[in-house]
Enzyme design. Structure first.
Site, short mmCIF file in Angstrom:
data_model
loop_
_atom_site.label_atom_id
_atom_site.label_comp_id
_atom_site.label_asym_id
_atom_site.label_seq_id
_atom_site.Cartn_x
_atom_site.Cartn_y
_atom_site.Cartn_z
N CYS A 110 -1.27 6.31 -1.99
CA CYS A 110 -1.33 5.69 -0.66
C CYS A 110 -0.26 6.25 0.26
O CYS A 110 -0.47 6.41 1.46
CB CYS A 110 -1.20 4.17 -0.77
SG CYS A 110 0.37 3.61 -1.48
N HIS A 151 2.26 -1.13 -0.68
CA HIS A 151 1.10 -0.26 -0.46
C HIS A 151 1.17 0.28 0.97
O HIS A 151 1.22 -0.50 1.93
CB HIS A 151 -0.19 -1.05 -0.68
CG HIS A 151 -1.43 -0.28 -0.37
ND1 HIS A 151 -1.84 0.81 -1.11
CD2 HIS A 151 -2.38 -0.43 0.61
CE1 HIS A 151 -2.96 1.29 -0.61
NE2 HIS A 151 -3.31 0.55 0.44
N ASN A 181 -6.68 1.57 5.95
CA ASN A 181 -6.35 1.57 4.53
C ASN A 181 -6.90 2.84 3.88
O ASN A 181 -7.55 3.66 4.53
CB ASN A 181 -6.91 0.32 3.86
CG ASN A 181 -6.18 -0.02 2.57
OD1 ASN A 181 -5.30 0.70 2.12
ND2 ASN A 181 -6.56 -1.14 1.96
#
Length: 332
Positions: A137, A275, A296
Site C-alpha cells: 500500500c 494502511h 484505496n
C-alpha cells in the site's frame, strides 16, 4: 458605513475559495482589503457583467488562485459577484477600520473551498489499483500521488510503475511493507518508469531478476512536504493537491461497503497496522456530515468503486482511524 453592514459581506466572503498564507493580523487585513478594493472600482464605460468578470480575473491573478474545473470557477464567480453587489466602501480607511474591528486574521486562516474532488477534476484516475496479496500500500499510495502531481503539471494522465518501487527501493521491504518517506526519497533521486515498461506483478522480484527501471524516467519530483497533523492543515493541503496519509487497518476499514466511516481510533499499542491511502478530496454529505474521500488500493470491488469516505472534523485530535498519528505527505 456601519460594521454590521460589512459583516454581511464577510459572511459571504467566508465561502470563497481563497488560500492565503499569513503569519499575523496585519498581513491578513491587508490582503482582504485588497480584495475589497478590487470590487469597488468604477463601473463607468463598462457593462456590469463585463466589469465583474474583469474584477474576478484580477482577483484570481492577484492571489494565484486556480479552480479544478469550470463548474467550480463559475460557482465561485457567482459568490464573488454577489459579494461585490451587496455593499461597497468609499475609502481604504473604511475597509481597514471594519476589518480591524472584526479581527480578520482568524477569518482569513479559515478560508478554503467547501468541497474538493480531484477525481471529478480529472487529476486522479477513477481506475483503482488492486495490491492483491502484496503488502505494498505504501508504494501504491506514493505512485498515485506522483501520478496526480504529474497530471497537474502536464495536463496529461500517466500510469507509473508500482513494481519498480517495490523492487528498487531497497530500504523498504517490498510486499512486506515500507515507509512513505523513503519511497518519496527514491522517487526524488530516480524518478519513475512507466507502468507499461514494468507492470505490476503483486510480488517482489527475486534477487536474480533484481531492480528494473528505465534510463529515462517517465515522471520526476523535486522533493516532498509534510502536512501538519490537523484537520485544517490537511484541508488546506488537499485543496492544492492529493495527499498521502495512513489509516488504521481495522475491521471498520477492511469490511467497508460504502457511506462515511466513523470508527474509533485505537492507541498505537493496539498493534493495528497502518494502511497508506491517497486523500483525493473532501466534502459534506446531504445530512451535513463532513468527510474525507480517499483512493484505496484494494480494487474497484471495495467500498465505493475502490474509493472510500471517512469522517472529517472529528473531536479526537488523532483524527478518524488515527490518520493524524502518522505522516501526511505530498510530492512537489
Amino acid at each position: 458605513m456601519a460594521i454590521a453592514s460589512f459583516s454581511a459581506v464577510i459572511g459571504q466572503i467566508w465561502h470563497m475559495s481563497m488560500d492565503f498564507n499569513h503569519t499575523n493580523k496585519e498581513e491578513g487585513v491587508n490582503e482582504i482589503s485588497k480584495v475589497l478594493l478590487l470590487v469597488t472600482h468604477t463601473q463607468k464605460g463598462e457593462g456590469k457583467d463585463d466589469l465583474r468578470i474583469k474584477q474576478f480575473k484580477e482577483w484570481m491573478h492577484e492571489y494565484d488562485i486556480q479552480y479544478p474545473n469550470e463548474e467550480t470557477r463559475q460557482d465561485r464567480f457567482s459568490i464573488f459577484k454577489a459579494n461585490v453587489e451587496l455593499h461597497g466602501y468609499d475609502t481604504y480607511k473604511e475597509y481597514r477600520a471594519a476589518l480591524d474591528a472584526l479581527y480578520c486574521n482568524d477569518l482569513v486562516q479559515s478560508l478554503h473551498p467547501s468541497k474538493v474532488d480531484w477525481v471529478e477534476a480529472g487529476v486522479v484516475s477513477p481506475v483503482v489499483r488492486n495490491q492483491g496479496a502484496c503488502g505494498c500500500c505504501w508504494a501504491m499510495a506514493v505512485v498515485a500521488s506522483v501520478e496526480a502531481l504529474n497530471h497537474m503539471k502536464t495536463n496529461q494522465p500517466i500510469m507509473l510503475s508500482v513494481q519498480e518501487l517495490i523492487d528498487c527501493e531497497k530500504r523498504n521491504n517490498g510486499c512486506k511493507g515500507g515507509q512513505l518517506e523513503t519511497a518519496l526519497v527514491y522517487v526524488q533521486m530516480y524518478g519513475f518508469s512507466a507502468e507499461s515498461s514494468n507492470p505490476y506483478k503483486a510480488r517482489t522480484r527475486s534477487s536474480i531478476s533484481g531492480c528494473k527501471r528505465d534510463k529515462t524516467a517517465a515522471a520526476r519530483i523535486t522533493g516532498f512536504n509534510a502536512v501538519p497533523a490537523n484537520e485544517y492543515a490537511l484541508e488546506k493541503a488537499v485543496a492544492k493537491q492529493p495527499v498521502v496519509v495512513c489509516l488504521q487497518s481495522s475491521s471498520g476499514l477492511t469490511a467497508y461497503k460504502g457511506g462515511i466511516i466513523d470508527c474509533e481510533t485505537l492507541p498505537l499499542s493496539s498493534g493495528i497496522a497502518p494502511h497508506a491511502v491517497l486523500i483525493v478530496g473532501y466534502g459534506t454529505d446531504p445530512n451535513g456530515i463532513k468527510y474525507w474521500r480517499f483512493n484505496n488500493s484494494w480494487g474497484q470491488g471495495w467500498g465505493e468503486g475502490g474509493f472510500g469516505r471517512i469522517r472529517r472534523r472529528v473531536a479526537d485530535e488523532r483524527g478518524a482511524l488515527g490518520m493524524f498519528m502518522y505522516p501526511l505527505l505530498h510530492p512537489v
